[in-house]
Enzyme design. Structure first.
Site, mmCIF file in Angstrom:
data_model
loop_
_atom_site.group_PDB
_atom_site.id
_atom_site.type_symbol
_atom_site.label_atom_id
_atom_site.label_comp_id
_atom_site.label_asym_id
_atom_site.label_seq_id
_atom_site.Cartn_x
_atom_site.Cartn_y
_atom_site.Cartn_z
ATOM 1 N N THR A 83 4.381 -9.609 14.964
ATOM 2 C CA THR A 83 3.136 -9.767 14.491
ATOM 3 C C THR A 83 2.265 -8.756 14.233
ATOM 4 O OG1 THR A 83 3.526 -12.005 15.724
ATOM 5 C CG2 THR A 83 1.217 -11.492 14.796
ATOM 6 N N THR A 135 1.054 -1.157 0.033
ATOM 7 C CA THR A 135 -0.084 -0.061 -0.104
ATOM 8 C C THR A 135 0.706 1.226 0.018
ATOM 9 O OG1 THR A 135 -1.718 -1.270 1.233
ATOM 10 C CG2 THR A 135 -1.866 1.274 1.406
ATOM 11 N N ASP A 174 2.001 -7.625 -4.303
ATOM 12 C CA ASP A 174 1.226 -7.665 -3.181
ATOM 13 C C ASP A 174 1.439 -8.679 -2.006
ATOM 14 O OD1 ASP A 174 -1.339 -8.516 -1.576
ATOM 15 O OD2 ASP A 174 -2.289 -7.061 -3.051
ATOM 16 N N SER A 175 1.505 -8.135 -1.098
ATOM 17 C CA SER A 175 2.362 -8.804 0.065
ATOM 18 C C SER A 175 1.502 -10.295 0.187
ATOM 19 C CB SER A 175 2.315 -8.328 1.379
ATOM 20 O OG SER A 175 1.009 -7.949 1.896
#
Length: 346
Positions: free
Chosen positions: A170, A17, A61-62
């Site tokens: 995380t 993003t 895109d991850s």
């Protein structure tokens, strides 16, 4: 002697993003060319740094991030390691903790900063977190100790107000700007009016050796998430998945599992067949204590290795790394029980 030269920082844009900008005609988001980074983030000009950038083409895109892309990132760092003082990796948030964990194992003897950041809103938005994250990441990558060494000498995640150890992190929120947290290890730095480093928490390699990059990652590993009602048939099917070498077993609380004999027998049989099983808690805080309850102790007797307080992201990537070294199961079990680069507390 303190190095008075301008810090040289390499930005590696992988996607995500942070690198999006709104198309004036379609109003949809598209990646912008990071060769025009200064035009999009003019405040960077105020940093007295030499900044260069490379970018993935096309951007990833991850959600599509894979070990192949981790290899590409590591390769970019290795090829330019001697030419730059620090590295900033721009990355989507969904798999950022996996990438940070994997790189921490792959980049052996790392003594320069590899700072991974991204954003929840595109950098072209008026109210974006991307601009601040990028600028702060650059400042962290350039930070020095009084002796002139890199302040950060590990893979870390920079997001909003905190710098976290990469293999301890995380993603905790899909919509908050402070999207990441390290639940079992303190922040490496807190970002406010200034950047306050927690020097006691920063990782240092015991001896300074040349960087060695481990590119081979073995992906024949899986998660097994326990839940009330899991059946013998289901568990047997997972444990007999073809070619699987390692399993991250996500257990309850302090490392507990149902006490049914069939479950213990299936796990014991898998261990005897050479499958490595690592016990990791489903909880976001705390870790596995095999001696606390009888059920956890039973798993240990069955040959299941304690993951202590390791994150599930670090657990699965550590397995990929160890099997990628070509180690036999017993050696993999041995090294899983050790902290290799600060990924868990023994």
């Amino acid at each position: 002697m303190i190095n008075e030269q301008r810090p040289r920082i390499l930005i590696v844009y992988t996607g995500g993003t942070i690198g999006m900008i709104e198309d004036a005609e379609t109003h949809s988001l598209r990646p912008f060319d990071f060769s025009h980074l200064i035009d999009n983030v003019p405040k960077i000009q105020k940093l007295d740094f030499d900044i260069e950038n490379i970018q993935f083409n096309p951007p990833i895109d991850s959600a599509n991030m894979s070990p192949k892309h981790w290899t590409d990132i590591a390769m970019a760092i290795e090829a330019r390691y001697d030419d730059f003082d620090g590295f900033v990796i721009l990355h989507g948030t969904d798999t950022m903790a996996f990438t940070a964990s994997a790189l921490s194992f792959m980049l052996e003897n790392l003594h320069k900063p590899v700072i991974i950041t991204g954003s929840q809103l595109p950098i072209g938005e008026v109210r974006t977190d991307g601009e601040e994250n990028l600028i702060t990441a650059l400042q962290v990558a350039a930070a020095r100790t009084p002796q002139g060494d890199s302040m950060v000498q590990e893979v870390a995640i920079l997001f909003e107000n905190y710098l976290w150890r990469g293999n301890r992190s995380t993603k905790m929120s899909a919509d908050n700007f402070n999207a990441f947290k390290s639940n079992n290890y303190p922040a490496l730095a807190k970002i406010g009016l200034d950047i306050h480093f927690n020097t006691d928490a920063l990782y240092r390699v015991p001896t300074k050796r040349p960087l060695k990059v481990r590119y081979n990652l073995d992906t024949n590993v899986i998660y097994l998430h326990l839940f009330p009602g899991i059946t013998e048939k289901t568990l047997s099917h997972v444990l007999n998945t073809p070619d699987v070498k390692g399993i991250v077993l996500k257990t309850y609380g302090a490392g507990n599992a149902p006490s049914e004999q069939w479950l213990i027998d299936l796990l014991s049989d898998a261990v005897e067949r050479g499958i490595v099983i690592l016990n990791v808690t489903q909880c976001v805080n705390g870790g596995v204590n095999s001696n606390l309850y009888e059920t956890g102790n039973t798993l240990a007797h069955a040959g299941v290795v304690s993951g202590h307080d390791i994150t599930s992201e670090a657990a699965i990537t550590k397995m990929m790394y160890l099997f990628g070294l070509g180690l036999p199961p017993e050696s993999v079990k041995k090294y899983l029980a050790y902290s290799l680069c600060g990924e868990m507390t023994i």
